[in-house]
Design a protein around this motif. Structure first.
Motif, PDB file in Angstrom:
ATOM      1  N   GLU A  97      -1.166  13.148 -14.402  1.00 13.41           N
ATOM      2  CA  GLU A  97       0.082  12.809 -13.713  1.00 13.41           C
ATOM      3  C   GLU A  97      -0.207  12.084 -12.407  1.00 13.41           C
ATOM      4  O   GLU A  97       0.481  11.116 -12.034  1.00 13.41           O
ATOM      5  N   LEU A  98      -1.278  12.560 -11.725  1.00 13.74           N
ATOM      6  CA  LEU A  98      -1.657  11.917 -10.468  1.00 13.74           C
ATOM      7  C   LEU A  98      -2.095  10.475 -10.711  1.00 13.74           C
ATOM      8  O   LEU A  98      -1.704   9.556  -9.973  1.00 13.74           O
ATOM      9  N   ARG A  99      -2.924  10.296 -11.790  1.00 14.01           N
ATOM     10  CA  ARG A  99      -3.350   8.932 -12.112  1.00 14.01           C
ATOM     11  C   ARG A  99      -2.152   8.058 -12.499  1.00 14.01           C
ATOM     12  O   ARG A  99      -2.082   6.882 -12.140  1.00 14.01           O
ATOM     13  N   ARG A 100      -1.201   8.687 -13.267  1.00 17.97           N
ATOM     14  CA  ARG A 100      -0.009   7.934 -13.658  1.00 17.97           C
ATOM     15  C   ARG A 100       0.793   7.524 -12.426  1.00 17.97           C
ATOM     16  O   ARG A 100       1.253   6.387 -12.307  1.00 17.97           O
ATOM     17  N   ILE A 101       0.921   8.479 -11.494  1.00 15.21           N
ATOM     18  CA  ILE A 101       1.663   8.187 -10.264  1.00 15.21           C
ATOM     19  C   ILE A 101       0.942   7.119  -9.451  1.00 15.21           C
ATOM     20  O   ILE A 101       1.562   6.179  -8.924  1.00 15.21           O
ATOM     21  N   GLN A 102      -0.394   7.261  -9.360  1.00 13.34           N
ATOM     22  CA  GLN A 102      -1.166   6.268  -8.614  1.00 13.34           C
ATOM     23  C   GLN A 102      -1.067   4.887  -9.263  1.00 13.34           C
ATOM     24  O   GLN A 102      -0.947   3.868  -8.573  1.00 13.34           O
ATOM     25  N   GLN A 115       0.473   1.692  -7.664  1.00 14.89           N
ATOM     26  CA  GLN A 115      -0.253   0.428  -7.594  1.00 14.89           C
ATOM     27  C   GLN A 115       0.557  -0.713  -8.201  1.00 14.89           C
ATOM     28  O   GLN A 115       0.606  -1.822  -7.666  1.00 14.89           O
ATOM     29  N   SER A 116       1.212  -0.384  -9.351  1.00 16.71           N
ATOM     30  CA  SER A 116       2.057  -1.399  -9.989  1.00 16.71           C
ATOM     31  C   SER A 116       3.219  -1.786  -9.078  1.00 16.71           C
ATOM     32  O   SER A 116       3.547  -2.969  -8.928  1.00 16.71           O
ATOM     33  N   THR A 117       3.810  -0.737  -8.463  1.00 21.02           N
ATOM     34  CA  THR A 117       4.920  -1.003  -7.537  1.00 21.02           C
ATOM     35  C   THR A 117       4.441  -1.822  -6.342  1.00 21.02           C
ATOM     36  O   THR A 117       5.112  -2.765  -5.897  1.00 21.02           O
ATOM     37  N   ARG A 118       3.249  -1.455  -5.834  1.00 20.65           N
ATOM     38  CA  ARG A 118       2.687  -2.191  -4.699  1.00 20.65           C
ATOM     39  C   ARG A 118       2.421  -3.649  -5.089  1.00 20.65           C
ATOM     40  O   ARG A 118       2.685  -4.576  -4.313  1.00 20.65           O
ATOM     41  N   ILE A 154       5.648  -5.373  -5.253  1.00 19.97           N
ATOM     42  CA  ILE A 154       6.129  -5.634  -3.887  1.00 19.97           C
ATOM     43  C   ILE A 154       5.405  -6.831  -3.289  1.00 19.97           C
ATOM     44  O   ILE A 154       6.016  -7.719  -2.667  1.00 19.97           O
ATOM     45  N   GLU A 155       4.081  -6.869  -3.489  1.00 20.05           N
ATOM     46  CA  GLU A 155       3.304  -7.994  -2.972  1.00 20.05           C
ATOM     47  C   GLU A 155       3.739  -9.303  -3.633  1.00 20.05           C
ATOM     48  O   GLU A 155       3.823 -10.351  -2.976  1.00 20.05           O
ATOM     49  N   ALA A 156       4.013  -9.213  -4.957  1.00 20.49           N
ATOM     50  CA  ALA A 156       4.468 -10.413  -5.670  1.00 20.49           C
ATOM     51  C   ALA A 156       5.819 -10.880  -5.135  1.00 20.49           C
ATOM     52  O   ALA A 156       6.058 -12.078  -4.943  1.00 20.49           O
ATOM     53  N   VAL A 157       6.709  -9.889  -4.904  1.00 20.24           N
ATOM     54  CA  VAL A 157       8.031 -10.231  -4.359  1.00 20.24           C
ATOM     55  C   VAL A 157       7.886 -10.828  -2.966  1.00 20.24           C
ATOM     56  O   VAL A 157       8.549 -11.811  -2.609  1.00 20.24           O
ATOM     57  N   LYS A 158       6.979 -10.216  -2.161  1.00 21.83           N
ATOM     58  CA  LYS A 158       6.742 -10.750  -0.820  1.00 21.83           C
ATOM     59  C   LYS A 158       6.207 -12.180  -0.891  1.00 21.83           C
ATOM     60  O   LYS A 158       6.634 -13.058  -0.129  1.00 21.83           O
ATOM     61  N   ALA A 159       5.249 -12.391  -1.807  1.00 20.36           N
ATOM     62  CA  ALA A 159       4.677 -13.729  -1.953  1.00 20.36           C
ATOM     63  C   ALA A 159       5.745 -14.728  -2.394  1.00 20.36           C
ATOM     64  O   ALA A 159       5.819 -15.858  -1.894  1.00 20.36           O
ATOM     65  N   GLN A 160       6.594 -14.293  -3.360  1.00 18.45           N
ATOM     66  CA  GLN A 160       7.671 -15.167  -3.830  1.00 18.45           C
ATOM     67  C   GLN A 160       8.660 -15.453  -2.703  1.00 18.45           C
ATOM     68  O   GLN A 160       9.119 -16.588  -2.530  1.00 18.45           O
ATOM     69  N   HIS A 161       8.964 -14.388  -1.944  1.00 20.23           N
ATOM     70  CA  HIS A 161       9.882 -14.553  -0.815  1.00 20.23           C
ATOM     71  C   HIS A 161       9.304 -15.517   0.218  1.00 20.23           C
ATOM     72  O   HIS A 161      10.009 -16.390   0.741  1.00 20.23           O
ATOM     73  N   GLN A 162       7.991 -15.362   0.485  1.00 11.54           N
ATOM     74  CA  GLN A 162       7.339 -16.246   1.447  1.00 11.54           C
ATOM     75  C   GLN A 162       7.332 -17.683   0.939  1.00 11.54           C
ATOM     76  O   GLN A 162       7.547 -18.634   1.703  1.00 11.54           O
ATOM     77  N   SER A 163       7.093 -17.825  -0.391  1.00 10.70           N
ATOM     78  CA  SER A 163       7.102 -19.159  -0.982  1.00 10.70           C
ATOM     79  C   SER A 163       8.484 -19.792  -0.882  1.00 10.70           C
ATOM     80  O   SER A 163       8.632 -20.965  -0.522  1.00 10.70           O
ATOM     81  N   LEU A 164       9.505 -18.971  -1.215  1.00  7.23           N
ATOM     82  CA  LEU A 164      10.878 -19.477  -1.118  1.00  7.23           C
ATOM     83  C   LEU A 164      11.235 -19.811   0.325  1.00  7.23           C
ATOM     84  O   LEU A 164      11.909 -20.810   0.596  1.00  7.23           O
TER      85      LEU A 164
END
Length: 233
Positions: free
Chosen positions: A45-50, A54-57, A60-70
């Motif tokens: 469960e801990l690995r799943r949560i991690q 990580q996927s969420t992070r 988020i980074e992808a969204v930030k990058a897209q936002h920065q690009s836009l």
């Protein structure tokens, strides 16, 4: 009342004691296995949560990058539009300056034209007067060179004023052929008759002058003046 288990255990037969130990070991193994399973599930469960974190992070980074690009694209477009707007504004200001210059030139031309109007009018009047003077001079020359000079007893003398001529005519009075009638004709600016001898009504002279201005027929003018003066003898 407490129970002495050790005494109880020693009181059991050996077979029962082995069974009890087997049961105890089996229970302990079950508890251990259950705990290990729970620990494993906890780790999973801990690995799943991690992994989810990580996927969420990553998202988020992808969204930030897209936002920065836009944002960069938007800023670039905004800068481009601002430059285009400034360029258009510069063109508008240049055109406005050109229009103002043309307006100023037009106003200046109109003012110059208005200032020249009196000069043009004066030149037109002067030209017309010279044309009339030429016609009048031709008429005078024609009269002087014609038979009217002898028949009308015409004599012309220049006055002190440059643009004035005095006309004398005889052969008017049947009782005195040498008797003369006379008048002064002014050629400057406008035709004018004065100093008539004998005196004649001004309105009749004005009528003859008006006809002279329109026709420039000097011979006809002299005939009319002769008839008018003769009628007053």
């Amino acid at each position: 009342m407490s129970i002495d288990h050790s005494k109880f255990m020693t009181d059991l037969p050996a077979d029962d004691l082995d069974k009890l130990r087997t049961i105890s070991d089996s229970w302990a193994d079950g508890v251990k296995t259950n705990l290990m399973e729970q620990i494993r599930r906890g780790h999973d469960e801990l690995r799943r949560i991690q992994t989810a974190q990580q996927s969420t992070r990553t998202q988020i980074e992808a969204v930030k990058a897209q936002h920065q690009s836009l944002k960069s694209e938007r800023d670039s477009k905004a800068q481009k539009l601002e430059k285009e707007w400034l360029a258009k504004q510069a063109e508008v200001e240049e055109l406005r300056g050109h229009i103002d210059s043309l307006k100023a030139q037009m106003v200046n031309s109109v003012e110059q034209s208005r200032s020249l109007d009196p000069q043009i009018d004066s030149l037109e009047k002067e030209l017309l007067q010279k044309q009339n003077d030429v016609k009048m001079q031709k008429g005078v020359n024609t009269v002087l060179q014609s038979k009217y000079q002898s028949l009308l007893g015409l004599r012309i003398e220049a006055m002190e004023e440059e643009d004035e001529l005095q006309f004398f005519m005889n052969n008017i009075d049947a009782s005195d052929y040498d008797r003369e009638v006379s008048f002064v004709l002014t050629l400057h600016d406008d035709y004018c008759v004065k100093n008539c001898n004998p005196k004649v009504p001004k309105e009749e002279v004005d009528g003859i002058i008006s006809e002279l201005k329109s026709s420039h027929e000097f011979g006809s003018f002299l005939k009319q003046m002769r008839s008018l003066l003769k009628s007053r003898i």
